[in-house]
Design an enzyme around this catalytic site. Structure first.
Site, short mmCIF file in Angstrom:
data_model
loop_
_atom_site.label_atom_id
_atom_site.label_comp_id
_atom_site.label_asym_id
_atom_site.label_seq_id
_atom_site.Cartn_x
_atom_site.Cartn_y
_atom_site.Cartn_z
N VAL A 282 5.68 2.05 -3.80
CA VAL A 282 4.59 1.19 -3.39
C VAL A 282 3.54 1.13 -4.50
O VAL A 282 3.15 2.16 -5.04
CB VAL A 282 3.96 1.71 -2.08
CG1 VAL A 282 2.87 0.77 -1.62
CG2 VAL A 282 5.02 1.86 -1.01
N GLY B 143 11.55 2.66 -1.25
CA GLY B 143 11.09 2.11 -2.50
C GLY B 143 9.73 2.63 -2.88
O GLY B 143 9.18 3.50 -2.22
N GLY C 174 7.91 5.38 -0.90
CA GLY C 174 8.20 5.27 0.54
C GLY C 174 9.66 5.52 0.81
O GLY C 174 10.40 5.90 -0.09
N GLY C 175 10.05 5.29 2.03
CA GLY C 175 11.42 5.54 2.42
C GLY C 175 12.41 4.77 1.57
O GLY C 175 13.43 5.29 1.17
N LEU D 247 1.20 3.78 -5.88
CA LEU D 247 0.52 4.44 -4.76
C LEU D 247 1.37 5.55 -4.18
O LEU D 247 0.88 6.54 -3.67
CB LEU D 247 0.21 3.44 -3.65
CG LEU D 247 -0.82 2.38 -3.95
CD1 LEU D 247 -0.86 1.36 -2.83
CD2 LEU D 247 -2.18 3.02 -4.14
N GLY D 248 2.66 5.36 -4.23
CA GLY D 248 3.50 6.41 -3.65
C GLY D 248 4.91 5.92 -3.50
O GLY D 248 5.26 4.79 -3.84
N ASP E 291 10.78 6.83 12.81
CA ASP E 291 10.36 7.62 11.66
C ASP E 291 8.84 7.74 11.61
O ASP E 291 8.23 7.56 10.57
CB ASP E 291 10.90 6.99 10.37
CG ASP E 291 10.91 7.99 9.21
OD1 ASP E 291 10.81 9.21 9.47
OD2 ASP E 291 10.99 7.56 8.06
#
Ligand SMILES: *[C@@H]1O[C@H](CO)[C@@H](O)[C@H](O)[C@H]1NC(C)=O
Ligand SMILES: *[C@@H]1O[C@H](CO)[C@@H](O)[C@H](O)[C@H]1NC(C)=O
Ligand SMILES: *[C@@H]1O[C@H](CO)[C@@H](O)[C@H](O)[C@H]1NC(C)=O
Ligand SMILES: *[C@@H]1O[C@H](CO)[C@@H](O)[C@H](O)[C@H]1NC(C)=O
Ligand SMILES: *[C@@H]1O[C@H](CO)[C@@H](O)[C@H](O)[C@H]1NC(C)=O
Ligand SMILES: *[C@@H]1O[C@H](CO)[C@@H](O)[C@H](O)[C@H]1NC(C)=O
Ligand SMILES: *[C@@H]1O[C@H](CO)[C@@H](O)[C@H](O)[C@H]1NC(C)=O
Ligand SMILES: *[C@@H]1O[C@H](CO)[C@@H](O)[C@H](O)[C@H]1NC(C)=O
Ligand SMILES: *[C@@H]1O[C@H](CO)[C@@H](O)[C@H](O)[C@H]1NC(C)=O
Ligand SMILES: *[C@@H]1O[C@H](CO)[C@@H](O)[C@H](O)[C@H]1NC(C)=O
Length: 831
Positions: free
Chosen positions: A530, A528, A525-526, A522-523, A641
């Site tokens: 997802v 790791g 992240g900060g 999915l993408g 954040d």
């Protein structure tokens, strides 16, 4: 020698003449010698409340009442003679000449209302700034009578509603908004069992708050202590009452019973905003699902009834016809000696009228005693203020249970030992078997086996379809806990004993994400990557696989697990569980259909479908989530954040804040901190944080302001603006605002019309207030929410935003580099 010119003297005289009468008029006391007659009134010393005669538009009847002096709409909080109105305004409130009575009497010498003061020596009556009208002994000051002991429909700060000195002090709604006559709607305090407050229509119970659990009413998880007001519930053998105090006096708040609704209103300036209203949905209706039924509310607000596990509908036919009043009965009768308890989480405790309370024993002793007493059907802790203390034992049917999306209570209810644990283990084993066989023999056999098993399940456990949703999910998710003595596992299971985070087996995660297939990614992240996953029951999840788990990651993982396991709010992404296997650390979240906000607002096609209403809802949702972090949750949290990619959207486009890896819990009274390791994302970091490493709640407010402007404009805060000489969105927005061209900021999909233009302007206004350079100028999130929700609130003018750089070309080049990537964390040493 006359130092005062004549004109000054005249002016002085003039002012004195003009203001003298009003000064004498605005007294706050009546004495034997100075009665009160219309149109005079008493005004409290701080001018907050006025006492006098008023009439309503409905009929020309007159009442003695107390109202807020300064709100635009007359807001009456107390009425003396609500059931004995006067026909005209000739009533005089006096302390009777024979010094015995405070009375309201008209020219016809009829007494409409009175208070006995015959034992007093020199009585006076005074309206206090709290809204309390008191009768007291002059000079000594001891109060013999007070209006706070006779509330009408409104609970003011400090007014104690409940059972005090043998008297009930409860609320009774006006008959209609312009008729103060007593109605059938009233609050009731049931002292029996574990005391709780009800809203009733006559004797019919409409709603219950749930018993007080030491922190809040168990049925009101959102009513958590915060910095603005303190809720107080006192219960001992002499008295039981509820009240609240304002800690932040910059605004006013009142609770009012308005027909069948208990509502909290909040004021800023001179108008009122409805903050919450109870009952809030159909599941709050008393006994919606009958005895032993559980009400689950879905997004469309239609109540969905299930039976507690181990119970089945009393009348199958009526249940199918959606008549749930008969509720559920046990599938297997209790055996008394061989019974077990089932844990149910995140719910409203059942009606506590028939509860037996032991305040000194702990939970395990509570369980033991409940098991020993055959009529005990459930138990729980009494007080969660400092861990779990005390014991509550239910007898008989469990009535009026509902589920919450977070913040609810946990209790343990009794079922026949033969019944539930065996059932759920068997079901689980069968499901596992299905998978093995299906993998081995393929889809055809799977279908066959599934058919057979389904048939078996239906036949053997016809009631299981009705079993409680919450229990099912946690049963499915809860994998064997005790495979290792792994420390992190213990961390996952959360030290705070009323909440426990389910552990997922790594094999389950692997299956769900198809071995972390690239197509499921999915993408990034900060900390790791997802992945999307699907559990065997079709439930979608998002799995965050923490990257390179060697050094700093451990801290962040622990941080996030600790934090988010405690956080429950519709605008925060929900952590379903975690998974630890070797060096792998994974977090399992609810799946968000619409991904993150940045994939929508910065995308040409998707953004064009986002109208104003949707954008405004998203802004308000994020604001509520941040407010919850800052002050409404049990913890006080600074996210640090906040950015578009950390706001996820569910299928209805409801925003949910995620990624708590950088969040900090703040403790004590300290208001700001300094760190040598600045982490966050350029474009969203407030100047004081980026430059000096100083952070506070205002750091988040700044990021929120940037988000608001991004959502409204569809532009990234750090994008370069074509030919326009602005280095960033903040400066651009500010310049447009100053030149009266704020609408130019809007994304093309937003159509301005007469219905929404003031809302849009207010939103831009709030956004600019949040991004002001100086943290002390920025509003708190609570103020942000009030400002967003109050069409008539007067907002201060915004000052220049952070990172404001004059439009001198030379400056542009020396400003922050634009090329820094928008995602991932940035570590900067503070200058
Ligand atoms: C109260 O009575 C006065 C005089 O009878 C009338 O002018 C006024 O409109 C009434 N107020 C309301 C709210 O109806
Ligand atoms: C004095 O009080 C008594 C009751 O205590 C009442 O009956 C009487 O009318 C009062 N006298 C006057 C002058 O109001
Ligand atoms: C007021 O109270 C006193 C003492 O309780 C009682 O004797 C008296 O009758 C009361 N007066 C009225 C008018 O109720
Ligand atoms: C008021 O206080 C004084 C002294 O504290 C006491 O003697 C008196 O009885 C009180 N009066 C009432 C009506 O409570
Ligand atoms: C209840 O009232 C009695 C008598 O006034 C007092 O002695 C006792 O301390 C009170 N108890 C509590 C818990 O306030
Ligand atoms: C709020 O005010 C109440 C009563 O005035 C006080 O007991 C409480 O400690 C205060 N809470 C905070 C957080 O200041
Ligand atoms: C009662 O609620 C209605 C609508 O919810 C609102 O218009 C009205 O002002 C409320 N009345 C009071 C006294 O707050
Ligand atoms: C409970 O179950 C045990 C063992 O099955 C049985 O001996 C006993 O009679 C049962 N008691 C009741 C009250 O049903
Ligand atoms: C409490 O007990 C009484 C008497 O047994 C019963 O009538 C009532 O329904 C019970 N209430 C609840 C909520 O179980
Ligand atoms: C069970 O508890 C109830 C309520 O406390 C009590 O009335 C009853 O006597 C108890 N029964 C036994 C067998 O202890």
């Amino acid at each position: 020698m006359n130092k005062w010119p004549l004109t000054h003297l005249l002016l002085h005289l003039f002012i004195t003449i003009i203001f003298l009468p009003s000064l004498t008029l605005s007294r706050d006391t009546i004495t034997i010698d100075s009665p009160l007659a219309y149109p005079d009134s008493l005004v409290s010393s701080g001018r907050t409340f006025t006492l006098g005669l008023f009439n309503t538009s409905k009929s020309n009847l007159w009442y003695l009442g107390i109202w807020y002096t300064q709100t635009t709409q007359q807001t009456v909080v107390w009425v003396a003679n609500r059931d004995t109105p006067m026909p005209d305004s000739t009533g005089v409130l006096s302390i009777n000449t024979n010094r015995s009575i405070l009375q309201l009497q008209t020219s016809s010498v009829k007494v409409f209302w009175s208070v006995n003061s015959s034992t007093m020596v020199s009585p006076i009556a005074q309206i206090l700034d709290t809204g309390n009208f008191v009768l007291m002994e002059k000079d000594i000051g001891n109060i013999t009578w007070q209006s706070f002991d006779y509330p009408t429909d409104t609970l003011l700060p400090g007014l104690k509603s409940g059972w005090i000195e043998g008297q009930y002090h409860l609320l009774n709604s006006w008959t209609s908004s312009n008729d103060p006559t007593s109605s059938t709607y009233q609050t009731k305090l049931v002292l029996a069992g574990w005391s709780e407050l009800f809203i009733c229509d006559g004797s019919k119970r409409i709603y219950r708050t749930g018993p007080w659990n030491g922190v809040h009413f168990a049925g009101e998880p959102q009513m958590t202590p915060n910095s603005q007001l303190t809720f107080v519930y006192v219960s001992n053998q002499n008295e039981t009452y509820f009240t609240f105090y304002m800690n932040d006096t910059s605004f006013m708040s009142r609770l009012v019973l308005n027909q069948s609704f208990l509502q909290r209103y909040v004021s800023i300036g001179s108008s009122w905003t409805l903050y919450w209203s109870l009952p809030r949905d159909n599941c709050d209706n008393y006994a919606q699902c009958g005895p032993n039924g559980v009400c689950n509310v879905d997004s469309s607000n239609s109540p969905d009834c299930t039976c507690l596990t181990g119970f089945e509908p009393k009348s199958e036919k009526e249940w199918m016809l959606h008549d749930r009043t008969e509720g559920c009965i046990r599938s297997v009768e209790l055996n008394c000696t061989r019974d077990e308890f089932i844990t149910i989480n995140d719910v409203k405790f059942p009606d506590s009228t028939n509860v037996t309370v032991y305040s000194t024993i702990g939970l395990s002793e509570c369980r033991r005693r409940c098991l020993m007493n055959c009529s005990c059907t459930a138990y729980s802790s009494l007080n969660i203020l400092n861990g779990e203390n005390g014991c509550a034992m239910w007898m008989g049917d469990l009535v009026d249970i509902r589920t919450f999306n977070g913040g609810g209570s946990t209790f343990y209810y009794r079922v026949a030992g033969s019944e539930v644990p065996a059932t759920s283990i068997a079901t689980k084993k069968k499901n596992a078997a299905v998978i093995v066989i299906s993998v081995a023999l393929g889809l055809l056999i799977l279908a066959l086996v599934a058919y057979i098993i389904q048939w078996k399940v239906i036949k053997n456990h016809g009631n299981s379809a009705y079993s409680h949703r919450q229990t099912q999910i946690s049963e499915e998710f809860r994998q064997p806990f005790a495979t290792t003595g792994n420390k992190v596992l213990e961390e996952c299971s959360s030290k705070r004993n009323f909440m426990s985070l389910p552990i997922f087996n790594a094999s389950v995660i692997l299956a769900a994400t198809k071995n972390f297939a690239l197509s499921n990614k999915l993408g990034e992240g900060g900390f790791g990557t997802v992945y999307k996953g699907e559990l065997e029951r079709g439930e979608k999840i998002a799995v965050k696989r923490l990257a390179d788990f060697s050094t700093q990651g451990v801290g962040e993982f622990k941080n996030e697990v600790d934090l988010i396991a405690e956080l429950q709010h519709v605008n925060l992404v929900r952590l379903l569980g975690c998974c630890v296997e070797g060096d792998e650390r994974m977090l399992i979240y609810e799946y968000m259909e619409n991904k993150s906000l940045d994939t929508i607002i910065f995308d040409k096609a998707k953004s064009s479908q986002l109208d104003w209403q949707k954008r405004f809802e998203i802004i308000k949702g994020i604001a509520r989530g941040v407010l919850y972090l800052h002050q409404d949750s049990r913890l006080r949290i600074i996210h640090r954040d906040l950015k578009a990619s950390n706001v996820l959207l569910d299928k209805n486009m409801n925003p949910k804040i995620s990624d708590f890896g950088l969040a900090r819990i703040f403790c004590g009274d300290e208001k700001k901190w300094q760190t040598s390791r600045v982490v966050g994302t350029y474009g969203y970091m407030s100047p004081e944080y980026a430059m000096d490493g100083v952070f506070s709640v205002k750091t988040d407010v700044f990021s929120f302001g940037v988000l608001v402007l991004e959502i409204i404009s569809g532009r990234k805060s750090r994008a370069i603006f074509g030919a326009e000489p602005f280095i960033n969105l903040l400066c651009y927005g500010w310049a447009l605002w100053k030149n009266g061209k704020a609408f130019d900021l809007l994304h093309t999909s937003i159509l301005v019309n007469s219905n929404n233009n003031s809302e849009i302007i207010r939103c831009i206004h709030v956004g600019l207030l949040c991004v002001q350079d100086r943290p002390e100028d920025r509003p708190h999130m609570s103020e942000v929410i009030l400002m967003l929700n109050s069409p008539h609130a007067l907002l201060p003018q915004p000052k220049q935003p952070g990172y404001f750089i004059d439009m001198v070309p030379g400056h542009m080049e020396s400003s922050l580099s634009y090329t820094v990537h928008d995602t991932s964390i940035t570590t900067v040493e503070p200058r």
